[in-house]
Design a protein around this motif. Structure first.
Motif, PDB file in Angstrom:
ATOM      1  N   PRO A 146      35.543  38.157  36.657  1.00 31.40           N
ATOM      2  CA  PRO A 146      34.553  39.244  36.630  1.00 31.40           C
ATOM      3  C   PRO A 146      34.684  40.213  37.792  1.00 31.40           C
ATOM      4  CG  PRO A 146      33.533  37.178  37.316  1.00 31.40           C
ATOM      5  CD  PRO A 146      34.919  36.835  36.854  1.00 31.40           C
ATOM      6  N   SER A 147      35.360  39.802  38.850  1.00 34.86           N
ATOM      7  CA  SER A 147      35.559  40.677  40.007  1.00 34.86           C
ATOM      8  C   SER A 147      36.748  41.613  39.841  1.00 34.86           C
ATOM      9  CB  SER A 147      35.750  39.830  41.275  1.00 34.86           C
ATOM     10  OG  SER A 147      34.622  39.014  41.501  1.00 34.86           O
ATOM     11  N   GLU A 148      37.449  41.515  38.718  1.00 33.16           N
ATOM     12  CA  GLU A 148      38.585  42.390  38.404  1.00 33.16           C
ATOM     13  C   GLU A 148      39.623  42.412  39.532  1.00 33.16           C
ATOM     14  OE1 GLU A 148      36.852  45.846  35.619  1.00 33.16           O
ATOM     15  OE2 GLU A 148      35.698  45.590  37.451  1.00 33.16           O
ATOM     16  N   GLN A 149      40.037  41.242  39.912  1.00 31.70           N
ATOM     17  CA  GLN A 149      41.019  41.117  40.986  1.00 31.70           C
ATOM     18  C   GLN A 149      42.448  41.034  40.473  1.00 31.70           C
ATOM     19  OE1 GLN A 149      40.007  41.232  44.342  1.00 31.70           O
ATOM     20  NE2 GLN A 149      38.104  41.790  43.283  1.00 31.70           N
ATOM     21  N   THR A 150      42.620  40.540  39.236  1.00 30.63           N
ATOM     22  CA  THR A 150      43.970  40.276  38.732  1.00 30.63           C
ATOM     23  C   THR A 150      44.207  41.018  37.422  1.00 30.63           C
ATOM     24  OG1 THR A 150      43.888  38.061  39.705  1.00 30.63           O
ATOM     25  CG2 THR A 150      45.613  38.479  38.078  1.00 30.63           C
TER      26      THR A 150
END
Length: 464
Positions: free
Chosen positions: A433-437
């Motif tokens: 959900p943190s859109e890191q990957t």
């Protein structure tokens, strides 16, 4: 044989008869329960997800002031974790709420300002008065309607021909400078606030709460719909007279922000106490949310676990707090992690809860009445967003918060891409959900399915 009753016995019989008749007369609460609910849409201005205590992670728990009254809405209702605004900036997000349409359909793509700015942004000067309107729809269902707070869907600056607020279906209103009908008590000069204002900047939300409660009291015979749209916690912050004297144009410092947020929470408490005092608390549906993400975020603290901010299509710009409280019909203390909701859903949802069918044949949203009453569902339609039609007029956040200018969510997948097809990014929101990957290279079939839909959607908006 005749039975004669003495005075005491006769009094008892009459008292019993009177009591039985009184029992048949509906109380105010019973009358409320037998009709459509009052609906109050509380829309906060630039509130990040972590600004609300019950949405905070350990990262931000001790760095922002508590919000006990807002949190109480969640403990007495339902807290949603997958609600999205219609845009990452003010005017289009409000258009989405009002019309049930993606805002680009009404040529609103950025914040509305002077005519030159609007032309540069390739947008209209105001929301067309013929557009669908929640208030207008609910008026046909017998509702009294009011708008108290920020408007920002046309009017102000040099735009002097915007339709009045009544033309969108509102019986009463009191609004700020960025509207066609600014309240003179709030706008003594041609600016957002001034020292000469009768209602000072830090008392503005209390004024709107007072207006809301008075409207509900005077319209007790009808169900009511109220937009309560305070312009807290938008910058610049002016929490008190001292701040105004030291910083005539306001500040963007943490101390002032914390004071404004704390006062906002106090006013939410006043609203809820007022509803109870009026005897309409049980049959009043409260929806609490924000128009878009925070800015500044104080190094991401106000966005919580999400990447991005206001002006960004990453989650921090569009995934907002969303709390529903409706004591007569919603369960208490629920957290809905399943249902994916959007601002464009609210028009058909509110109309359904009023016992009617929407006349908006062009509605983009879904009827989520069951969800607001505590029954999670899987969304049928994908969600789409745009922000940024040219690099000259649209300013994005710097660095990692700068997103591509189109986004789409379908199921757990979120795709971002620029309208020229460049900059494709794909995230699995269930696991990231943190859109890191970015997993676009690992999931080419998902990209091949979603990207043509997103680009076609954008092309269709430009042609309308």
């Amino acid at each position: 044989m005749k039975i004669r009753l003495g005075f005491p016995a006769l009094s008892i019989v009459l008292l019993l008869l009177f009591s039985s008749l009184v029992a048949l007369i509906p109380t105010s609460k019973q009358k409320q329960a037998n009709r459509a609910p009052n609906i109050i849409l509380i829309l906060i201005d630039d509130m990040g997800s972590a600004d609300v205590g019950c949405y905070r992670s350990s990262k931000s728990a001790n760095q922002l002031p508590p919000t006990p009254n807002i949190d109480r809405l969640a403990t007495e209702g339902i807290q949603f974790t997958n609600y999205y605004s219609g845009a990452p900036i003010c005017s289009p997000s409000r258009v989405a709420l009002t019309t049930g349409n993606v805002p680009g359909k009404w040529r609103i793509t950025s914040f509305l300002a002077e005519r030159k700015h609007n032309r540069t942004c390739e947008q209209a000067d105001f929301l067309d008065a013929s557009a669908p309107s929640v208030a207008r729809e609910l008026k046909t269902a017998g509702y009294a309607t009011a708008h108290f707070g920020k408007w920002h869907m046309g009017g102000g600056r040099d735009v002097d021909n915007a339709p009045g607020i009544r033309q969108y279906g509102f019986d009463e209103y009191a609004s700020t400078w960025e509207s066609p009908d600014p309240d003179p008590l709030l706008t003594s000069t041609d600016w957002i606030w001034a020292k000469s204002d009768s209602i000072k900047r830090w008392n503005r939300t209390a004024y709107f709460v007072d207006k809301t409660l008075d409207f509900l009291k005077r319209n007790a015979a009808k169900p009511c719909y109220v937009n309560l749209w305070p312009d807290d916690v938008h910058t610049p912050w002016v929490p008190d007279e001292t701040t105004l004297n030291d910083f005539p144009k306001g500040t963007e410092k943490p101390r002032e922000f914390k004071a404004v947020l704390a006062e906002l929470d106090v006013q939410i408490g006043r609203l809820m106490a007022g509803l109870k005092a009026l005897g309409i608390d049980d049959n009043t549906l409260i929806v609490f949310t924000s128009d878009n993400g925070a800015l500044p975020t104080f190094e991401g603290i106000r966005s919580g676990k999400f990447r991005g901010s206001k002006l960004s299509l990453y989650e921090g710009g569009i995934r907002m707090p969303f709390i529903v409280r409706y004591p007569a019909r919603t369960p208490k203390g629920n957290i809905d992690n399943q249902s994916v909701l959007s601002a464009i859903d609210l028009l058909p949802t509110f109309v359904s809860l009023a016992g009617k069918k929407t006349s908006n044949s062009r509605a983009d949203g879904e009827n989520m009445a069951a969800v607001l009453l505590g029954k999670p569902i899987v969304r049928k339609k994908p969600l789409f967003w745009e922000y940024g039609r040219n690099n000259e007029s649209f300013r994005y956040p710097a660095g990692r918060d700068k997103s591509p200018n189109l986004a789409m969510r379908q199921g757990d997948w979120k795709l971002l891409v620029n309208d020229n097809g460049s900059g494709t990014e794909l995230f699995n929101l269930a696991t990231d959900p943190s859109e890191q990957t970015d997993v676009s290279s690992q999931q080419p079939k998902v990209v091949e399915t979603m990207r043509p839909k997103l680009l076609a959607w954008r092309t269709g908006l430009v042609k309308e």
